[in-house]
Design an enzyme around this catalytic site. Structure first.
Site, PDB file in Angstrom:
ATOM      1  N   HIS B 262      -7.374   8.400   4.948  1.00 31.84           N
ATOM      2  CA  HIS B 262      -7.403   6.960   4.672  1.00 31.84           C
ATOM      3  C   HIS B 262      -6.054   6.309   5.008  1.00 31.84           C
ATOM      4  CE1 HIS B 262      -8.793   3.362   2.311  1.00 31.84           C
ATOM      5  NE2 HIS B 262      -7.482   3.197   2.174  1.00 31.84           N
ATOM      6  N   GLU B 263      -4.995   6.842   4.439  1.00 32.60           N
ATOM      7  CA  GLU B 263      -3.666   6.263   4.681  1.00 32.60           C
ATOM      8  C   GLU B 263      -3.253   6.466   6.142  1.00 32.60           C
ATOM      9  OE1 GLU B 263      -2.643   4.339   2.466  1.00 32.60           O
ATOM     10  OE2 GLU B 263      -3.843   5.054   0.772  1.00 32.60           O
ATOM     11  N   HIS B 266      -4.546   3.605   8.088  1.00 35.16           N
ATOM     12  CA  HIS B 266      -3.628   2.457   7.971  1.00 35.16           C
ATOM     13  C   HIS B 266      -2.430   2.649   8.910  1.00 35.16           C
ATOM     14  CE1 HIS B 266      -5.312   0.105   4.716  1.00 35.16           C
ATOM     15  NE2 HIS B 266      -5.304   1.109   3.845  1.00 35.16           N
ATOM     16  N   GLU B 292      -7.703  -2.622   6.073  1.00 38.73           N
ATOM     17  CA  GLU B 292      -8.619  -1.743   5.344  1.00 38.73           C
ATOM     18  C   GLU B 292      -9.739  -1.231   6.250  1.00 38.73           C
ATOM     19  OE1 GLU B 292      -7.451  -1.061   2.450  1.00 38.73           O
ATOM     20  OE2 GLU B 292      -9.059   0.179   1.613  1.00 38.73           O
TER      21      GLU B 292
END
Lengths: 500, 500
Positions: B262-263, B266, B292
């Site tokens: 997830h990160e 980003h 996001e």
């Protein structure tokens, strides 16, 4: 602390300086430990911007006003703080701005030329740069002003109160004593077996042991941390965040273990400032020499001592490779204390190290007062190496070109390294009157030693000038004889001869 | 880039902002990953000082001059940069200084009250604070100005161009679709065996696998790094130093592995900005929702996909505990994708997550336009939970008190979380027309996917408004149907039923 309104404004202004310094120090730490390669360029620009802002604050008219109005403050902390702040102010204001800028620009160029000259082993490339740097430094000394030897103008920035007179009263004697001891060691029949200790030693295990030792020393991990770097350093990001870094050589654990203890010694100094100094300019080390006295104290007098390894060897073995188990503690102890004159200063052992420094000190003095010429340095260097250490480098890369300091424009810094050693031995001698160091080590009570250093040295920050601190702690001035005595005793035992 | 003198001065001024932002970001990263406990207090003061300086630069008269003089610049990069800089300027200048200061002060107090109220499960403690925060936010909306719904005034700070009209055209339909799908999943006979995957899994092994996946994704380790933290985040310290952090739960590897992906999503966004944007305000993400969309894209569409685990399961097993070897890949895949309505938003699965967001969106809107009262929130919350998710929290701690956002004064941010999911599914649908995603994953060519995202989304930074970017990439506006279709297909397979 009760403060007047003006004093409070001064501290508020100084707080801004602290903020920029803290941010800059964190960036410096990050650049050397964590920063990914590609991000470094922009980060360096940010660091340079913050330094510029910091510099503006340190040299502002506002700061000059505080200096003028508070120099006679009744509050001793403020009065001393103003002295420190004035040093920074004078350092920059006495040199014409354009000239200083040109110097900074020039030394950055000079550093890269030095780098190349060192790689190519070509002193002639670097020579014209060094000549110009010496000229700059001669002019700066005139701007700053000095009494006695021109070298004093530079020395005071690193070791306030120290003079060539004092150093010349001590260094040559120390040089003779050390050279004499080294000759005797060389002649001894015992030769430490280094190949027994330079074996593959996994980094993680070295790190675990290094952390164990830092903890024993009383290093506060809630106010610091240990990280990896190429060139080890300790850095006080703020008084309660003082970080240690070390470098791991998997073929030679000594680099990391003694490196960590050394930097840990620096860190204990900064972790040990009295909390009532927080937020004041005096919340800083009083000199480079006193700083070095703390790192060398721990690295050599504790970390390389017989008592330390008598006590810690069995623990060490739980981290060390199997092969160490065949090595008796005393054999191990003798190996880690090998005396061997080397060309490279940063690889020197504790018997030979100060000689490397004194050689540079002699050269720096001679260059500044015109006794020596830059063009003759390689020869002068080699002659002195032979004279002091009995060895002669065959290349300038291993000789006069080895250090970055001159290329970076630094003159006057080297003596601190040797002074630290002398101060340290003087502190040790005094401490011994109160505490049985050997016993404290053998009872795993290193914290007793740390507490003594806290009380007598660390807590004062810059409230005392280095020589006053030395006097207060030891009752005397600079005296190299304690160091000589320490080395004589230690190495008589190690080499199994009676050094004299 | 050819620039006029005025444009160059503007960029020079903006560079100062970047320097403060870079230093602040590094401090923020350090505070959350490395900083020793005792040093935090002073470091926070430094951070706050730097933020103040940053704020001064963003809202200076000088910046206003640049805005006035360059708003019609012929250079599209400058023109767009001025728009972004003006947003910051207006954000602060339209609110009376004293009122904004009071608000910042109040929300800091409010956050600690919220913390205590949550611990004590006592909504009545927090209620008066939330009432005042809602009042502030209503007044701020008036200062800022808005068209249509008052909520638009807040929404635009996170998702420029997005309106209540658009959200209300999409969210209720999505809510119904999701609730319907969840009902069907609940009724299925298949129940994933979570205890098989929630076994002891050493942190070091999890980290090694997380690093492996980041590398596969094309994350550039020369322009970033992975560290440990309590609350995971990605942070762009500069465009070439974009760091990822994750949290390790040794009893549940999903936290670290999917958290890192997830990160990492980003981070790929910020690593992917076109280098020609470096040094410009447009070198930033265009909205929270688009940001996001990138993290959820990687976490869910890639990281939780069947193709990914078909390809990577054998590698994963080399890091995983022995017990995983008894788990067939498909069984594992079904377990990591369990659908289970939960009280806590941050623990929600991909089927239920958006419902948590829409619940909050409805409440925020209602509070701002006066349809809802702060005092009634616990009941409203619980009713909506039952309505949307079919479960009802028995405490406010697990209900209305769970998030920090409102205590911190934030209104308008929550929708970005759901928008990111919808955008992401729309991007995925478009990408599929060009690249066979499944095949790319199975051939270990995640970089193909990254390159497509780089080209269509990342490189543009903030040059395009989020809805324009969406239109340019997908050819349409906000459309939740791709997300519903994706979930329908995926979970029909996982739960062995035909969702509709």
């Amino acid at each position: 602390m009760k403060l007047t309104k003006k004093e409070q404004s001064f501290l508020d202004e100084f707080k801004k300086i602290s903020h920029y310094r803290e941010a800059s120090n964190l960036i410096a730490w990050d650049l050397r430990t964590k920063a990914p390669r590609k991000g470094i360029k922009q980060r360096s620009e940010t660091l340079s911007y913050l330094s510029e802002r910091l510099h503006q604050l340190q040299t502002s008219d506002r700061m000059k006003e505080f200096i003028d109005e508070l120099r006679l403050s009744e509050n001793p902390y403020i009065r001393r703080s103003i002295e420190l702040v004035q040093r920074e102010y004078d350092f920059h204001h006495k040199i014409p701005v354009e000239e200083f800028k040109a110097f900074v620009q020039f030394t950055s160029e000079s550093e890269s030329v030095w780098q190349e000259a060192k790689e190519k082993d070509d002193y002639s490339m670097f020579q014209p740069y060094l000549e110009k740097i010496v000229d700059y430094n001669i002019r700066f000394a005139d701007y700053w002003g000095y009494e006695g030897h021109i070298y004093n103008a530079h020395l005071k920035h690193y070791e306030p109160g120290m003079t060539v007179d004092t150093l010349d009263g001590v260094f040559p004697k120390l040089q003779k004593d050390l050279s004499r001891l080294i000759e005797q060691v060389k002649a001894s029949s015992f030769k430490p077996q280094i190949d027994q200790i330079t074996v593959q030693f996994p980094k993680e295990k070295q790190e675990a042991f290094a952390l164990h030792v830092l903890d024993q020393m009383g290093y506060d991990f809630e106010a610091g941390r240990l990280d990896e770097t190429v060139h080890p350093f300790a850095i006080g990001i703020n008084p309660q965040d003082v970080r240690v870094t070390t470098n791991y050589d998997e073929k030679d654990f000594r680099t990391a273990v003694f490196g960590t203890i050394h930097e840990g010694g620096h860190a204990l100094y900064e972790q040990g400032f009295d909390p009532k100094l927080y937020g004041l300019p005096v919340c800083s080390a009083t000199s480079m020499g006193i700083h070095e006295s703390q790192s060398l104290f721990w690295e050599n007098f504790i970390g390389r001592s017989k008592a330390f390894w008598n006590t810690n060897y069995s623990t060490f073995l739980t981290y060390a490779p199997e092969s160490f188990k065949n090595l008796a503690p005393n054999e191990f102890y003798r190996s880690i204390n090998e005396v061997k004159p080397s060309f490279i200063r940063i690889e020197a052992d504790e018997m030979t190290y100060a000689l490397h420094i004194m050689l540079r000190y002699e050269i720096e003095k001679g260059l500044l007062n015109g006794d020596l010429n830059v063009k003759d340095l390689p020869g002068i260097w080699n002659d002195k190496m032979k004279d002091y250490l009995g060895i002669e480098p065959s290349t300038d890369r291993e000789g006069v070109l080895q250090d970055i300091h001159w290329a970076g424009g630094d003159f006057g810094y080297f003596p601190s390294y040797a002074l630290g050693y002398i101060y340290g031995a003087q502190f040790k001698h005094t401490l011994e009157k109160e505490i049985n160091i050997e016993q404290a080590i053998e009872q795993n009570e290193l914290k007793k030693i740390k507490e003594w250093l806290n009380k007598h040295i660390h807590q004062h920050g810059s409230m005392k000038e280095p020589l006053d601190l030395l006097k207060d702690v030891t009752g005397e001035g600079l005296n190299h004889q304690y160091l000589v005595k320490y080395l004589t005793n230690k190495y008589s035992d190690i080499y199994g001869i009676s050094l004299s």
